[in-house]
Design a protein around this motif. Structure first.
Motif, PDB file in Angstrom:
ATOM      1  N   THR A   1       0.818  -1.214   0.000  1.00 63.64           N
ATOM      2  CA  THR A   1       0.000   0.000   0.000  1.00 63.64           C
ATOM      3  C   THR A   1       0.849   1.261   0.000  1.00 63.64           C
ATOM      4  OG1 THR A   1      -1.808  -1.127   1.143  1.00 63.64           O
ATOM      5  CG2 THR A   1      -1.757   1.281   1.278  1.00 63.64           C
TER       6      THR A   1
ATOM      7  N   HIS B   1      -7.316  -1.868 -11.691  1.00 59.00           N
ATOM      8  CA  HIS B   1      -6.865  -2.498 -10.444  1.00 59.00           C
ATOM      9  C   HIS B   1      -6.424  -1.467  -9.417  1.00 59.00           C
ATOM     10  CE1 HIS B   1      -2.793  -2.305 -12.474  1.00 59.00           C
ATOM     11  NE2 HIS B   1      -2.424  -1.994 -11.243  1.00 59.00           N
TER      12      HIS B   1
ATOM     13  N   GLN C   1      -9.953   0.002  -8.104  1.00 62.62           N
ATOM     14  CA  GLN C   1     -10.727  -0.990  -7.362  1.00 62.62           C
ATOM     15  C   GLN C   1      -9.903  -1.662  -6.265  1.00 62.62           C
ATOM     16  OE1 GLN C   1     -12.114  -3.579 -10.498  1.00 62.62           O
ATOM     17  NE2 GLN C   1     -13.418  -2.000 -11.410  1.00 62.62           N
ATOM     18  N   HIS C   2      -8.794  -1.065  -5.902  1.00 65.39           N
ATOM     19  CA  HIS C   2      -7.903  -1.635  -4.886  1.00 65.39           C
ATOM     20  C   HIS C   2      -8.620  -1.729  -3.536  1.00 65.39           C
ATOM     21  CE1 HIS C   2      -4.260  -2.131  -2.412  1.00 65.39           C
ATOM     22  NE2 HIS C   2      -3.643  -2.471  -3.526  1.00 65.39           N
ATOM     23  N   GLU C   3      -8.223  -2.708  -2.741  1.00 69.82           N
ATOM     24  CA  GLU C   3      -8.867  -2.890  -1.438  1.00 69.82           C
ATOM     25  C   GLU C   3      -8.582  -1.749  -0.476  1.00 69.82           C
ATOM     26  OE1 GLU C   3      -7.349  -6.473   0.255  1.00 69.82           O
ATOM     27  OE2 GLU C   3      -5.294  -5.733   0.430  1.00 69.82           O
ATOM     28  N   SER C   4      -7.462  -1.052  -0.670  1.00 66.42           N
ATOM     29  CA  SER C   4      -7.110   0.055   0.223  1.00 66.42           C
ATOM     30  C   SER C   4      -7.717   1.359  -0.271  1.00 66.42           C
ATOM     31  CB  SER C   4      -5.591   0.214   0.311  1.00 66.42           C
ATOM     32  OG  SER C   4      -5.253   1.445   0.935  1.00 66.42           O
ATOM     33  N   PRO C   5      -8.461   2.082   0.571  1.00 64.08           N
ATOM     34  CA  PRO C   5      -8.990   3.380   0.145  1.00 64.08           C
ATOM     35  C   PRO C   5      -7.890   4.391  -0.157  1.00 64.08           C
ATOM     36  CG  PRO C   5      -9.324   3.064   2.510  1.00 64.08           C
ATOM     37  CD  PRO C   5      -8.854   1.752   1.961  1.00 64.08           C
TER      38      PRO C   5
ATOM     39  N   ARG D   1      -7.009   3.764  -3.731  1.00 62.04           N
ATOM     40  CA  ARG D   1      -8.090   4.234  -4.600  1.00 62.04           C
ATOM     41  C   ARG D   1      -8.069   5.765  -4.707  1.00 62.04           C
ATOM     42  NH1 ARG D   1     -11.043   0.550  -1.444  1.00 62.04           N
ATOM     43  NH2 ARG D   1     -12.436   2.140  -0.571  1.00 62.04           N
TER      44      ARG D   1
ATOM     45  N   ASP E   1     -18.246   5.660  -3.184  1.00 63.87           N
ATOM     46  CA  ASP E   1     -17.374   4.826  -2.364  1.00 63.87           C
ATOM     47  C   ASP E   1     -17.702   5.001  -0.875  1.00 63.87           C
ATOM     48  OD1 ASP E   1     -14.546   3.296  -2.918  1.00 63.87           O
ATOM     49  OD2 ASP E   1     -14.563   4.225  -0.937  1.00 63.87           O
TER      50      ASP E   1
ATOM     51  N   ASP F   1     -15.562   5.325   1.418  1.00 67.92           N
ATOM     52  CA  ASP F   1     -14.570   6.202   2.041  1.00 67.92           C
ATOM     53  C   ASP F   1     -14.755   7.638   1.561  1.00 67.92           C
ATOM     54  OD1 ASP F   1     -11.798   6.172   3.599  1.00 67.92           O
ATOM     55  OD2 ASP F   1     -11.540   7.434   1.829  1.00 67.92           O
TER      56      ASP F   1
END
Length: 432
Positions: free
Chosen positions: A136, A163, A166-170, A173, A197, A199
């Protein structure tokens, strides 16, 4: 280790490099710092960085000790710059481990190093760190560096891969949204989806990116929602977290000020809802002379009077000092406590005379329905003059305003002066 290395001198280089970087980084909202002074700081920063490079691996040991002692973004910048310049993978890995423990305060230093080093030094890192599966911290650093200098970083993307968005980490993103704003291509559909989103920061950055590409439908409402949520965060935060919340709020308000057109009927209510100083900065960025009434009312508040006077001067182009619109400075009273609302930025701003300013304002005839800076409508010529001559806070406004005429101009007023000078030369040449 160099046989003639003087540890105390290297430590001085390390401390001064961190100091001058911090001046650069905090300068964007300064109403005082002029381009010639910024150039001087860039020269000094460059000299100290050169000293760290000459010190070699031994200097990296000292830099790491300074980072562990002070834990500041300036120390992270100096260590990142030297480690990347010297191609020392072990030192860079140690720095990344430190940043993972304290990303909110240290990551900015690494991003800045990536943004100002030669592309040949950083391209391999940015390429590796922007691949799927990267950590990250590495991904955010790479993306933010690309956003700051998309044309200067070799191997930078020509579009924003899903990718990232759409990453798991805000955090990734949000950084991907900044890249989408900086690239000249139309962003993918995945960006529009991020306006919903979970977040707040991702939603805000997605709205900003869409607005950059003229896809602003609903962007202002999305950004306003994030601003309102950030106001709630700011109200309950304290200390360092309050500073972080304040910086994020200021960024979003700057962009909201540009998303909302002059004369929008909801702006007066927004100003009353914001803390007064944030509202004054909004007016400064928004540039609508029709909001002068709000600014004039703030002249009556001692804790906001200096800032309000400067905002009025910036809107109208009427110099307070030259036109005799000032009150005498009050005598220094060491027993009088400083008001919490008066940050250091107000030091040096003149104390306006509210009655005289109101009388002068009543006689003004300014164009309506358009944004003004120093009393002049935005034009390439006027904005370039500001960028060459005005203090950083006004250069920051001009930089954003210039995007309507040169969308991908690439001028970053926090960058080293040699980068700014090259960008200004290119812009000036394009206007001729």
């Amino acid at each position: 280790m160099h046989s003639n290395l003087i540890p105390a001198l290297v430590k001085r280089h390390a401390g001064d490099a961190a100091f001058y970087w911090t001046l650069h980084n905090k300068s964007a909202l300064s109403p005082h710092l002029q381009p010639e002074r910024l150039w001087h700081f860039s020269q000094l920063l460059g000299a100290h960085l050169e000293g760290l490079q000459v010190a070699g691996p031994a200097g990296l040991v000292i830099l790491r000790g300074e980072l562990q002692r002070w834990r500041g973004a300036g120390e992270a910048f100096a260590l990142a710059w030297a480690a990347i310049r010297l191609h020392d993978e072990a030192a860079l890995a140690q720095l990344l481990a430190e940043i993972r423990q304290q990303p909110d305060s240290l990551l900015r230093g690494l991003i800045s190093a990536l943004a100002c080093l030669p592309a040949s030094d950083v391209a391999p890192l940015i390429t590796a760190w922007s691949q799927p599966g990267a950590g990250t911290v590495e991904a955010v650093a790479a993306l933010r560096a690309i956003a700051l200098r998309p044309d200067a970083v070799a191997g930078a993307p020509v579009s924003v891969p899903d990718h990232w968005l759409q990453h798991e980490s805000p955090h990734v993103r949000a950084a991907a949204c900044r890249v989408a704003a900086a690239l000249p291509v139309t962003p993918p559909a995945a960006l529009d989806a991020l306006r919903n989103d979970a977040d707040s920061a991702v939603r805000a950055e997605a709205a900003i990116a869409l607005a950059h590409h003229g896809l602003a439908s609903g962007a202002a409402a999305t950004l306003l929602r994030s601003v309102q949520e950030q106001l709630a965060v700011l109200a309950s935060a304290s200390g360092w977290y309050q500073q972080q919340a304040q910086r994020r709020l200021q960024r979003w308000l700057r962009h909201l000020a540009w998303l909302v057109p002059p004369g929008h009927p909801d702006v007066p209510a927004l100003l009353e809802h914001l803390p007064p100083r944030q509202a004054l900065h909004f007016v400064l960025q928004h540039g609508d002379p029709a909001l002068r009434g709000f600014v004039l009312r703030q002249l009556e508040q001692p804790e906001h009077a200096r800032l309000a006077g400067w905002v009025w001067q910036t809107l109208t182009g009427v110099d307070l000092h030259a036109n005799g619109l000032l009150l005498p400075e009050p005598p220094y009273d060491p027993d009088q406590p400083l008001h919490e609302a008066n940050p250091d930025a107000d030091d040096g701003l003149p104390l306006p005379n509210p009655a005289a300013v109101r009388a002068c304002d009543a006689a003004l005839s300014l164009p309506v329905g358009q944004r003004l800076l120093l009393g002049q409508p935005h034009s390439p010529e006027n904005l370039l003059m500001v960028l060459h001559e005005a203090p950083q806070a006004l250069r920051q406004i001009a930089t954003r305003a210039l995007r309507q005429f040169a969308p991908q101009h690439g001028l970053n007023i926090r960058a080293p002066w040699w980068q700014q000078h090259a960008a200004l030369a290119a812009l000036s040449g394009a206007e001729r």
